[in-house]
Design a protein around this motif. Structure first.
Motif, PDB file in Angstrom:
ATOM      1  N   TRP A  75      10.185 -25.531  58.750  1.00  0.00           N
ATOM      2  CA  TRP A  75       9.044 -25.028  57.978  1.00  0.00           C
ATOM      3  C   TRP A  75       9.490 -24.368  56.675  1.00  0.00           C
ATOM      4  N   ILE A  76      10.639 -23.705  56.683  1.00  0.00           N
ATOM      5  CA  ILE A  76      11.150 -23.125  55.425  1.00  0.00           C
ATOM      6  C   ILE A  76      11.505 -24.243  54.446  1.00  0.00           C
ATOM      7  N   ASN A  77      12.232 -25.255  54.936  1.00  0.00           N
ATOM      8  CA  ASN A  77      12.614 -26.377  54.068  1.00  0.00           C
ATOM      9  C   ASN A  77      11.379 -27.136  53.566  1.00  0.00           C
ATOM     10  N   ALA A  78      10.424 -27.348  54.464  1.00  0.00           N
ATOM     11  CA  ALA A  78       9.199 -28.061  54.072  1.00  0.00           C
ATOM     12  C   ALA A  78       8.443 -27.270  53.009  1.00  0.00           C
ATOM     13  N   GLU A  97       8.871 -14.454  61.992  1.00  0.00           N
ATOM     14  CA  GLU A  97      10.213 -14.282  61.425  1.00  0.00           C
ATOM     15  C   GLU A  97      10.088 -13.777  59.988  1.00  0.00           C
ATOM     16  N   PRO A  98      10.007 -12.434  59.799  1.00  0.00           N
ATOM     17  CA  PRO A  98       9.772 -11.912  58.446  1.00  0.00           C
ATOM     18  C   PRO A  98      10.880 -12.225  57.456  1.00  0.00           C
ATOM     19  N   ARG A  99      12.111 -12.414  57.927  1.00  0.00           N
ATOM     20  CA  ARG A  99      13.197 -12.747  56.993  1.00  0.00           C
ATOM     21  C   ARG A  99      12.917 -14.051  56.244  1.00  0.00           C
ATOM     22  N   ALA A 100      12.087 -14.900  56.843  1.00  0.00           N
ATOM     23  CA  ALA A 100      11.757 -16.175  56.195  1.00  0.00           C
ATOM     24  C   ALA A 100      11.038 -15.965  54.873  1.00  0.00           C
ATOM     25  N   PHE A 101      10.366 -14.795  54.691  1.00  0.00           N
ATOM     26  CA  PHE A 101       9.661 -14.544  53.435  1.00  0.00           C
ATOM     27  C   PHE A 101      10.626 -14.265  52.278  1.00  0.00           C
ATOM     28  N   LEU A 102      11.901 -14.076  52.608  1.00  0.00           N
ATOM     29  CA  LEU A 102      12.925 -13.978  51.569  1.00  0.00           C
ATOM     30  C   LEU A 102      13.719 -15.279  51.466  1.00  0.00           C
ATOM     31  N   ALA A 103      13.291 -16.296  52.205  1.00  0.00           N
ATOM     32  CA  ALA A 103      13.940 -17.610  52.147  1.00  0.00           C
ATOM     33  C   ALA A 103      13.094 -18.619  51.387  1.00  0.00           C
ATOM     34  N   ILE A 104      11.783 -18.357  51.292  1.00  0.00           N
ATOM     35  CA  ILE A 104      10.931 -19.233  50.473  1.00  0.00           C
ATOM     36  C   ILE A 104      11.006 -18.731  49.025  1.00  0.00           C
ATOM     37  N   SER A 105      11.124 -19.657  48.084  1.00  0.00           N
ATOM     38  CA  SER A 105      11.541 -19.273  46.730  1.00  0.00           C
ATOM     39  C   SER A 105      10.389 -18.868  45.823  1.00  0.00           C
ATOM     40  N   TYR A 106       9.187 -19.297  46.084  1.00  0.00           N
ATOM     41  CA  TYR A 106       8.024 -19.102  45.200  1.00  0.00           C
ATOM     42  C   TYR A 106       8.240 -19.753  43.828  1.00  0.00           C
ATOM     43  N   ALA A 107       9.313 -20.531  43.684  1.00  0.00           N
ATOM     44  CA  ALA A 107       9.602 -21.303  42.455  1.00  0.00           C
ATOM     45  C   ALA A 107       9.533 -20.436  41.202  1.00  0.00           C
ATOM     46  N   SER A 108       9.935 -19.184  41.323  1.00  0.00           N
ATOM     47  CA  SER A 108       9.788 -18.261  40.197  1.00  0.00           C
ATOM     48  C   SER A 108      10.998 -17.354  40.064  1.00  0.00           C
ATOM     49  N   VAL A 109      11.124 -16.766  38.897  1.00  0.00           N
ATOM     50  CA  VAL A 109      12.295 -15.974  38.552  1.00  0.00           C
ATOM     51  C   VAL A 109      12.424 -14.732  39.441  1.00  0.00           C
ATOM     52  N   SER A 110      11.331 -14.073  39.747  1.00  0.00           N
ATOM     53  CA  SER A 110      11.390 -12.843  40.543  1.00  0.00           C
ATOM     54  C   SER A 110      11.481 -13.095  42.046  1.00  0.00           C
ATOM     55  N   GLY A 111      11.332 -14.365  42.431  1.00  0.00           N
ATOM     56  CA  GLY A 111      11.380 -14.679  43.859  1.00  0.00           C
ATOM     57  C   GLY A 111      12.801 -14.723  44.389  1.00  0.00           C
ATOM     58  N   ILE A 116       1.348 -22.735  56.105  1.00  0.00           N
ATOM     59  CA  ILE A 116       2.687 -22.641  56.699  1.00  0.00           C
ATOM     60  C   ILE A 116       3.088 -21.176  56.869  1.00  0.00           C
ATOM     61  N   GLU A 117       2.852 -20.369  55.823  1.00  0.00           N
ATOM     62  CA  GLU A 117       3.182 -18.941  55.902  1.00  0.00           C
ATOM     63  C   GLU A 117       2.476 -18.277  57.076  1.00  0.00           C
ATOM     64  N   ASN A 118       1.160 -18.461  57.144  1.00  0.00           N
ATOM     65  CA  ASN A 118       0.362 -17.735  58.133  1.00  0.00           C
ATOM     66  C   ASN A 118       0.533 -18.270  59.547  1.00  0.00           C
ATOM     67  N   ARG A 119       0.598 -19.582  59.661  1.00  0.00           N
ATOM     68  CA  ARG A 119       0.613 -20.179  61.008  1.00  0.00           C
ATOM     69  C   ARG A 119       1.989 -20.136  61.661  1.00  0.00           C
ATOM     70  N   TYR A 120       3.040 -20.308  60.865  1.00  0.00           N
ATOM     71  CA  TYR A 120       4.376 -20.425  61.454  1.00  0.00           C
ATOM     72  C   TYR A 120       5.305 -19.247  61.127  1.00  0.00           C
ATOM     73  N   LEU A 121       5.491 -18.963  59.840  1.00  0.00           N
ATOM     74  CA  LEU A 121       6.471 -17.934  59.486  1.00  0.00           C
ATOM     75  C   LEU A 121       6.019 -16.569  59.973  1.00  0.00           C
ATOM     76  N   LYS A 122       4.728 -16.273  59.830  1.00  0.00           N
ATOM     77  CA  LYS A 122       4.187 -15.023  60.348  1.00  0.00           C
ATOM     78  C   LYS A 122       3.658 -15.199  61.763  1.00  0.00           C
ATOM     79  N   GLY A 123       2.885 -16.247  61.997  1.00  0.00           N
ATOM     80  CA  GLY A 123       2.161 -16.395  63.262  1.00  0.00           C
ATOM     81  C   GLY A 123       3.034 -16.745  64.445  1.00  0.00           C
ATOM     82  N   GLU A 124       3.337 -18.022  64.602  1.00  0.00           N
ATOM     83  CA  GLU A 124       4.016 -18.495  65.813  1.00  0.00           C
ATOM     84  C   GLU A 124       5.416 -17.918  65.979  1.00  0.00           C
ATOM     85  N   PHE A 125       6.191 -17.868  64.909  1.00  0.00           N
ATOM     86  CA  PHE A 125       7.598 -17.467  65.033  1.00  0.00           C
ATOM     87  C   PHE A 125       7.843 -16.020  64.632  1.00  0.00           C
TER      88      PHE A 125
END
Length: 387
Positions: free
Chosen positions: A175-178, A243-257, A232-241
């Motif tokens: 889900w992070i890669n997707a 895993e809050p560390r995943a929110f620092l693994a998704i890039s947001y395609a931006s400079v501050s991310g 994906i954020e709500n259902r898997y990264l926060k919901g099912e799994f």
């Protein structure tokens, strides 16, 4: 005289009778001999009770032969050990159902192999177009877009049953890669980014905020099901799994991310990768910094309670430290202590400071040329005091 003759005849006849009984006596003696033997045997039972026991022992040895047939029942008992071998074979078969589940494990390994193959495909793409700072050469990738579409097609056609058999970490990695690659495709579909004069008053021309509905309107298919980035954020990264560390693994395609890694996340290394990613992000000025002179702690606005901060509470919430802070802020401060240097941990736990959240710079993380932006160090002061 006549009387004398008769007397003599009688005497002679009697004498003959006396001689003829003798053999009868021998016959009767031979008869009595068995009788005497019988009568001898009759006392011998009394005497020869052991001798009768000896025959009885013979009859006992004959029962012993009969006990050899009970030993042959012991052969049924051995046959009953053959049932035991049958129960052993049943147990072995039951134990071999793990062996059958080991035949399932090869299947699971084969399916995990699918996860590894997908992970390797993502790494091959990311290592080509992402640099060590997490910036993408979008211009080059746009020309090679088919490589990206091929991977996204693998997400699209992935069998749900195969996915269900994967480990938890393999699923989170997927889900992070997707998320990161689907976001990259949305950028490519709108590259170069077009902006209006009015929106440029709020964001720079190459900001991803000019792409309408990037989080919740752009739809894509994974495992034959429709998703958005927000889903994906709500259902898997926060919901099912959760895993809050995943929110620092998704890039947001931006400079501050958080910087996009130039390798994919893979189940077998996931925990180490997430820890390394958190350290890397928090070591950058857009992630976290301390100004001891002014007594200000600056934290990425991604970790603010109004954005992703509250999603860390279930794993990192605490009532033991940072007691003057609200729960979401306590949570983030506690999370930071696991990834920053010890001297900063000491300051966070015992110092007096003010917390502020860094203004987020939505400039595209583009390494194609002049479009790469610099980090904005503006801050948004929060009315919270540390300690």
């Amino acid at each position: 005289m006549f009387f004398g003759i008769i007397t003599a005849v009688l005497l002679i006849g009697w004498g003959c009778e006396l001689t003829s009984p003798m053999p009868q006596k021998t016959i009767t003696q031979s008869k009595p001999e068995p009788v005497e033997a019988n009568t001898i045997l009759a006392p011998k039972p009394a005497e020869a009770q052991p001798q009768q026991v000896a025959p009885v022992q013979q009859t006992k040895t004959e029962p012993n032969v009969a006990q050899l047939t009970p030993v042959e029942p012991n052969l049924p008992v051995i046959k009953s050990t053959e049932p035991n071998t049958q129960t052993q074979t049943i147990i072995e078969q039951a134990a071999q159902k793990p062996a059958e589940s080991k035949t399932v494990e090869p299947i699971t390994q084969a399916e995990s192999k699918t996860a590894n193959e997908l992970c390797n495909k993502c790494t091959a793409l990311l290592s080509k177009y992402v640099d060590n700072d997490g910036f993408i050469n979008y211009r080059l990738l746009l020309r090679k877009k088919l490589e990206l579409l091929d991977i996204l097609d693998s997400f699209k056609t992935l069998n749900r049953k195969d996915y269900d058999s994967w480990s938890r970490n393999d699923k989170i990695a997927l889900w992070i890669n997707a998320y990161n690659l689907e976001l990259t495709k949305i950028i490519l579909d709108n590259y170069p980014i077009e902006s209006t004069r009015i929106l440029r008053l709020f964001w720079p021309p190459n900001s991803i905020r000019h792409i309408k509905g990037i989080w919740d309107e752009h739809k894509f298919i994974i495992m034959d099901e429709e998703f958005t980035l927000q889903a994906i954020e709500n259902r898997y990264l926060k919901g099912e799994f959760d895993e809050p560390r995943a929110f620092l693994a998704i890039s947001y395609a931006s400079v501050s991310g958080p910087p996009l890694r130039n390798e994919a996340y893979c189940g077998k290394d996931l925990s180490e990768q997430l820890d390394e990613q958190a350290k890397k992000f928090l070591s950058r000025p857009q992630g976290f910094k301390i100004n001891r002179d002014s007594g200000v702690i600056s934290i990425s606005s991604i970790l603010s309670p109004s954005w992703q901060g509250a999603k860390f509470i279930s794993k990192y919430g605490t009532d033991l430290k940072f007691k003057s802070q609200e729960p979401a802020v306590r949570t983030i401060l506690n999370f930071l202590t696991k990834y920053i240097p010890q001297q900063d941990v000491d300051y966070l736990e015992t110092g007096n400071y003010t917390i502020e959240y860094i203004n987020y710079d939505w400039t595209l993380n583009d390494r194609s040329g002049s479009q790469g932006g610099k980090v904005s160090y503006k801050h948004e002061r929060a009315n919270t005091n540390g300690g």
